[in-house]
Design an enzyme around this catalytic site. Structure first.
Site, PDB file in Angstrom:
ATOM      1  N   LYS A 106       0.856  -1.389  -0.130  1.00 66.80           N
ATOM      2  CA  LYS A 106       0.037  -0.176  -0.038  1.00 66.80           C
ATOM      3  C   LYS A 106       0.819   1.079   0.124  1.00 66.80           C
ATOM      4  O   LYS A 106       1.994   1.346   0.514  1.00 66.80           O
ATOM      5  CB  LYS A 106      -0.790   0.057   1.070  1.00 66.80           C
ATOM      6  CG  LYS A 106      -1.826  -0.979   1.321  1.00 66.80           C
ATOM      7  CD  LYS A 106      -3.131  -1.015   0.098  1.00 66.80           C
ATOM      8  CE  LYS A 106      -4.114  -2.302   0.376  1.00 66.80           C
ATOM      9  NZ  LYS A 106      -4.924  -1.929   1.613  1.00 66.80           N
ATOM     10  N   GLN A 161      -0.283 -12.865  10.545  1.00 65.77           N
ATOM     11  CA  GLN A 161      -0.902 -12.716   9.112  1.00 65.77           C
ATOM     12  C   GLN A 161       0.265 -12.642   8.171  1.00 65.77           C
ATOM     13  O   GLN A 161       1.194 -12.503   8.995  1.00 65.77           O
ATOM     14  CB  GLN A 161      -1.864 -11.650   8.908  1.00 65.77           C
ATOM     15  CG  GLN A 161      -1.487 -10.344   9.622  1.00 65.77           C
ATOM     16  CD  GLN A 161      -2.088  -9.066   9.669  1.00 65.77           C
ATOM     17  OE1 GLN A 161      -3.424  -9.349   9.957  1.00 65.77           O
ATOM     18  NE2 GLN A 161      -1.640  -7.844   9.682  1.00 65.77           N
ATOM     19  N   ASP A 186      -2.244  -8.395  17.997  1.00 65.96           N
ATOM     20  CA  ASP A 186      -3.203  -7.644  16.824  1.00 65.96           C
ATOM     21  C   ASP A 186      -4.414  -8.583  16.556  1.00 65.96           C
ATOM     22  O   ASP A 186      -3.910  -9.775  16.413  1.00 65.96           O
ATOM     23  CB  ASP A 186      -2.276  -7.461  15.566  1.00 65.96           C
ATOM     24  CG  ASP A 186      -2.941  -6.485  14.683  1.00 65.96           C
ATOM     25  OD1 ASP A 186      -3.193  -5.321  15.246  1.00 65.96           O
ATOM     26  OD2 ASP A 186      -3.170  -7.029  13.525  1.00 65.96           O
ATOM     27  N   ASN A 187      -5.752  -8.032  16.629  1.00 61.59           N
ATOM     28  CA  ASN A 187      -6.743  -8.637  16.201  1.00 61.59           C
ATOM     29  C   ASN A 187      -6.781 -10.487  16.685  1.00 61.59           C
ATOM     30  O   ASN A 187      -7.118 -11.062  15.728  1.00 61.59           O
ATOM     31  CB  ASN A 187      -6.797  -8.704  14.461  1.00 61.59           C
ATOM     32  CG  ASN A 187      -7.304  -7.476  14.224  1.00 61.59           C
ATOM     33  OD1 ASN A 187      -8.023  -6.745  14.740  1.00 61.59           O
ATOM     34  ND2 ASN A 187      -7.041  -7.179  12.750  1.00 61.59           N
ATOM     35  N   GLU A 206      -5.527  -6.835  21.617  1.00 58.69           N
ATOM     36  CA  GLU A 206      -5.791  -5.821  21.039  1.00 58.69           C
ATOM     37  C   GLU A 206      -7.198  -6.258  20.186  1.00 58.69           C
ATOM     38  O   GLU A 206      -7.336  -6.152  19.088  1.00 58.69           O
ATOM     39  CB  GLU A 206      -4.994  -5.216  19.983  1.00 58.69           C
ATOM     40  CG  GLU A 206      -5.287  -3.755  19.225  1.00 58.69           C
ATOM     41  CD  GLU A 206      -5.890  -4.104  17.579  1.00 58.69           C
ATOM     42  OE1 GLU A 206      -6.194  -3.095  17.181  1.00 58.69           O
ATOM     43  OE2 GLU A 206      -5.806  -5.131  17.195  1.00 58.69           O
ATOM     44  N   LYS A 249       1.190   4.289   9.227  1.00 57.11           N
ATOM     45  CA  LYS A 249       0.990   2.954   8.903  1.00 57.11           C
ATOM     46  C   LYS A 249       1.620   2.875   7.597  1.00 57.11           C
ATOM     47  O   LYS A 249       1.802   1.840   6.951  1.00 57.11           O
ATOM     48  CB  LYS A 249      -0.412   2.443   8.874  1.00 57.11           C
ATOM     49  CG  LYS A 249      -1.001   2.092  10.060  1.00 57.11           C
ATOM     50  CD  LYS A 249      -2.265   1.691  10.201  1.00 57.11           C
ATOM     51  CE  LYS A 249      -2.694   0.461   9.348  1.00 57.11           C
ATOM     52  NZ  LYS A 249      -4.301   0.194   9.426  1.00 57.11           N
ATOM     53  N   TYR A 250       1.617   4.082   6.714  1.00 63.79           N
ATOM     54  CA  TYR A 250       1.872   3.882   5.411  1.00 63.79           C
ATOM     55  C   TYR A 250       3.319   4.799   4.801  1.00 63.79           C
ATOM     56  O   TYR A 250       3.385   4.993   3.785  1.00 63.79           O
ATOM     57  CB  TYR A 250       0.715   4.461   4.340  1.00 63.79           C
ATOM     58  CG  TYR A 250      -0.572   3.791   4.686  1.00 63.79           C
ATOM     59  CD1 TYR A 250      -0.734   2.510   4.467  1.00 63.79           C
ATOM     60  CD2 TYR A 250      -1.532   4.388   5.603  1.00 63.79           C
ATOM     61  CE1 TYR A 250      -1.823   2.083   4.837  1.00 63.79           C
ATOM     62  CE2 TYR A 250      -2.879   3.920   5.778  1.00 63.79           C
ATOM     63  CZ  TYR A 250      -3.024   2.559   5.524  1.00 63.79           C
ATOM     64  OH  TYR A 250      -4.107   1.980   5.985  1.00 63.79           O
TER      65      TYR A 250
END
Lengths: 667, 667
Positions: free
Chosen positions: A257, A317, A388-389, A417, A528-529
């Site tokens: 991204k 992930q 995370d998640n 989280e 984040k990017y």
């Protein structure tokens, strides 16, 4: 819990008739462990009773781990068939406890003997009965008690002098000797139940989140672990305890991204750290631009020297470039054509990320690899993991992973989280997460704060769910901060840091950064990017305010506790009033916060002086710790005015005024 | 409930990731059964969820007994991860139920397909995935579904026409065929939990207690079973359902008590029926002066013809003359000199009664003998037992006894006469007692009645504890009756009969007998120690009032239920206002009671018209059933005046007024 089956076989003893119910603290009938911190005392209670009028005794048995020797602590009758006992939690680890109760023949018998003797009945028969009992106790008694018991048997058996024999029977020495050697026929036992004892850091800590690649001064390139070392004095200087890094692993390039979540990255765009994995490695590797394993070790050590512990982000992930994709294709979800499915929430697509299939046919290898990764980082000096998640992975997986890791490393801390549905968040905490993100991030006003905090700290949740109050995260820039500006940044951080013993900020908070994607709770130009470099001395920053706040937290034991929060009435609906008192009662902190970042409000607050042992006409001092003023107050009703642009919040240290009356001088 | 261990062995399937928690109705995590009555529907609910966004399905499985085939009922999502389902309780007996939940692949997949198709995505891959799934379902599908599934597989596999294929995939026929044959991979199951289904009489009954020996007209000698037959028209005429006899067994002569509990009986004194056992026999024998087994059978039959069921008193204790004393000396408590201990509560002595040692070395023979005695009386046509002082015997004994007896005779009813500590009373009910005596006997005023009844009928207690409200017993003449006289007798019986669906009176109540041992709650000239003959037509009796009350109970389904009690506000603290609505909503009964037996009070009452679907400006009728007046009311606020000497209580049947507007006449 099914009913006991009764064995009708020759010679079988009758089943125990004692009932032990409603043991506390216990979660879901013992399915999950409760949580405490080292140094605590576990208060255990239960309903314990039997038929008729026999007296009973009860003990709590406990041990560290599930194989050690049991120790015992006596339980005592409280009221209404409720019994209580306690034992110390002296080490981190997983304790077990049981409750055992049994008929107390000596207590029943001696009580009856006393009543009959008092009524001048002939007690020959009772004394003989007692002699038989004491004889039996003596047979299996410890050596030190043999003498006392033997003597008593002789006196009771030859009761020419009933009154003297009764005195012997009821004497403290005999009672004590019996107590040491009580027979436990008819005993009932329930348990084991479990208590996870964590380090104090699990309950009391201030977290600071950064993207390590933004620790430098050049926004066109990645900062390094070395640059992070340069930030440590600033961060530890503000009084934080835990320094949490978003993922530091290699970032994939496939479907990377670009800035502001654009679909196509420009050259030089660093990608999202959550798109983990590249030819350089996966979850156990370092993003090369950050540095080497040696650099990381140096950073962990330097952080330790600054009183900071590092927390890593565990995001299970993979980017399409993660080594797992080729090595373990079975761990992913596949389409009928054999390609791997990326993450999606139709119609949204996250093509730079492959989710993991935790229940694939090769699940055992996956689960063990994930455990290996955690142990790998523990070997690198990291024992704190922000997960995370976790709610998109099986809770049973977390229960296994955290249980197994903590069996080897009971100091490990896992922060969940999970911003999701309430029961899912609770289930993750029960399953073993040390701490949890909460809805605090979206609770801004008086009724909702009182309601939510009461649930967290005053219901069963307090036994297993430690809420870590983040005022912001890299994903969440709450509207209250967007709208309320600096006063909101101040009041929200005071709320987080004093309502909970655990709180955190994401870097930039101290600069009151609040430029959002329009209409959303997302940061514009999110880290984040892209790389980011900040001026930490920018005007209007609240770094000093946060430093003062963290110092107040450290200075005040009342603020080290989680479940001692109490709300006090304030007449104005914009003003929240609450406090905490330390377990020993010596430290009393009162917090008053103006929840309206736009206008000043004034109110009467109403304090429970009776609970604190301060008389209605006694003077006490209220030292306001953020501003440094001292007030002398009398009575429980006090006036407070809070102007968001001056003092959005007040934190008072309350103490009785030291009374000194005239005394004859010594000269 | 301990955590599941995960099997890491080659080929093992991953553990289910579904969580099923907080199942209701369940007592103590399933340790005890909940109670219902035949004809009820059991509403089951639970928190059911898993990680991520997969959809799930859940069913409740149930069966009568613990060996039959399981049946299933679908559960449906309610809200906040809560699911609910229900199943019918068509027979008396012990049901089991479990909850099973599993990922619903079809629901997840079809939902995603729908969203993507709506967004005009290419869904080739999704359709192929669906075809694979349907193929798998078809392989193990019932014959009737094979065709639908096979067709669908063909349409989805050859998706030249995506839109049509999507329509097939989402069609009701395919959904239904899948539903019949859902794969249950990854299923989680919890249970079994148990439900004891009793006859309706367990929930709705009016009890009447007598000493059979007082059923005659001559106070100098024992009445007989035949005399009791003579009383049946009177008792059934008042509308009672259960006729309860104090013990009918031979009474010991050793240490027999005289009139008014004197230590030495005069010749002709009949002794206390609770001093059970003589050379004539024990707990399975008849006191000879009452009659023979044939007489008793005739009485049971005659009672049945009058709509009355007989309840016997089970008092597990023995007179010194009981056959057990010689045949089973081990069943008693012994002194060191070998003599048997009588009952005592120092300094009080009960020398006419030997208590039983339930945990003696020969306990198995004792327990089985007691079970034999129960079964013996069931053979004699008695299935209802009022158990004397069950709290002085092991609760585990009752759990075994009642469980075993009801396994053979699920119609059996056991009433626990435990006037003791609250947790002990609850434990007995959980252990299996069908009904329980309560503290109602001592709850006279508004706050205490609301508090206690709310606990009984609106908390977890309603699942296992059916309170049978006795206004008096042969042992208890409450002060309110001693002081309040006839108005108190009226108001108390209305309270008992309408607050609970179960209530009872001890004979003489209808005569307002209230002469006590001075300063005590005991009857002077108690029937426990002497024969009694009463004039049932004595002036001032309230037999007609009780008859009317019992008729109102029978006529109104709302009063047949136990846990539908709701309190409504009344402004006056002496006036209690409450009501019950039948499960179908058709019957609405309102009760207003003046709790002060001395003075008239008037008050406004406030009724929840909105809950009942009556508009604030609509007329409704209130038929007062004790006095026969009809009122037309409008609005929720109404005025009531109750004069203890006229109408201490009012019972209204509330109905919407039938509105009929002008209609063109047909002529």
């Amino acid at each position: 819990m099914m009913k006991p089956s009764i064995e009708f076989v020759p010679g079988a003893a009758p089943p125990s008739s004692i009932i032990i119910e409603t043991v506390a603290p216990v979660i879901d009938a013992g399915r999950y462990a409760v949580k405490r911190e080292v140094g605590d005392t576990l208060q255990v209670s239960a309903d314990v009773f039997k038929e008729g009028h026999d007296q009973i005794a009860a003990v709590v048995r406990y041990r560290l781990g599930c194989e050690g020797d049991w120790r015992e602590a006596e339980m005592h009758f409280i009221d209404n068939d409720r019994w209580g006992g306690e034992f110390p939690l002296e080490q981190i680890g997983r304790y077990q406890f049981e409750i055992e109760a049994f008929p107390d023949f000596y207590a029943t018998w001696s009580d009856e003997l006393r009543k009959k003797a008092d009524a001048d009945f002939d007690v020959t028969s009772e004394l003989l009965e007692g002699a038989h009992f004491l004889e039996r106790v003596a047979r299996s008694a410890a050596h030190r008690d043999q003498h006392v018991l033997g003597d008593a048997v002789a006196r009771l058996s030859d009761a020419q002098e009933q009154k003297a024999a009764v005195q012997v029977a009821l004497s403290a020495q005999v009672a004590e000797a019996v107590h040491h050697n009580r027979p436990r026929d008819g005993a009932q036992r329930v348990g084991p139940f479990e208590v996870v004892v964590d380090p104090v850091l699990a309950r009391f800590a201030a977290w600071y989140e950064i993207f390590p690649r933004s620790a430098g001064t050049d926004p066109s390139r990645s900062a390094t672990f070395h640059d992070v070392i340069g930030q440590l004095p600033r961060i530890s200087g503000m009084g934080f305890d835990v320094l949490y890094f978003t993922p530091i692993h290699p970032i994939g390039t496939t479907k990377r991204k670009g800035k502001n979540n654009t679909l196509i990255a420009e050259p030089g765009d660093p990608g999202v750290p959550y798109a983990i994995g590249s030819p350089e490695g996966g979850h156990d590797a370092f993003e090369p631009s950050l540095g080497t394993a040696e650099d990381f070790r140096a950073l962990v050590d330097a952080a330790g020297e600054h009183g900071l512990q590092i927390a890593l982000d565990l995001a299970i992930q993979a980017s399409p470039d993660h080594p797992w994709v080729n090595e373990h294709p079975a761990w992913f979800y596949h389409r009928p054509d054999g390609t791997i499915k990326y993450a999606e929430n139709p119609p949204k697509k996250y093509e730079d990320i492959y989710p993991i299939n935790f229940q694939n046919e090769d699940w055992q290898a996956l689960w063990h690899e994930l455990k290996r990764i955690i142990l790998h980082w523990i070997d690198h000096g990291v024992t704190i993991f922000r997960v995370d998640n976790p709610h998109t992975k099986p809770t049973i997986f977390w229960e296994w992973l955290i249980g197994d890791v903590k069996a080897q490393h009971p100091e490990a801390i896992f922060l969940s989280e999970a911003f999701t549905r309430p029961k899912v968040m609770k289930a993750l905490a029960k399953a073993g997460f040390t701490q949890s993100y909460t809805y605090f991030t979206w609770r801004n006003f008086k009724r909702e704060l009182i309601e939510y905090l009461t649930e967290l700290t005053q219901t069963e949740m307090k036994e297993y769910f430690r809420g870590n109050f983040f005022v912001n995260t890299h994903d969440i820039l709450p509207y209250i901060l967007q709208e309320g500006g600096r006063p909101a940044f101040q009041s929200r951080v005071v709320l987080a840091a004093t309502l909970s013993s655990l709180y955190g900020i994401y870097s930039g908070y101290e600069l009151c950064e609040n430029t959002s994607v329009p209409g959303k709770e997302e940061y514009l130009h999110s880290e984040k990017y892209e790389f980011k470099a900040r001026d930490w001395n920018a005007p209007g920053n609240i770094a000093d305010y946060i430093s003062r706040l963290n110092q107040i937290r450290r200075d005040h034991p009342a603020l080290h506790e989680y479940d001692n929060l109490r709300f006090y009435p304030a007449d104005d609906d914009n003003i929240l009033c609450y406090g905490k008192v330390s377990p020993d009662g010596d430290d009393n902190v009162l917090v008053v916060v103006n929840l309206d970042p736009f206008h000043a409000h004034e109110t009467m607050i109403h304090l429970p002086l009776d609970v604190w042992g301060i008389g209605w006409d006694e003077q006490y001092r209220a030292d306001e710790l953020l501003g440094g003023e001292t007030y002398i107050w009398t009575g429980g009703d006090q006036y407070v005015r809070l102007d968001p642009h001056q003092n959005p919040a007040a934190i008072y240290h309350l103490r009785a005024w030291l009374h000194q009356d005239y005394a004859e001088p010594c000269f």
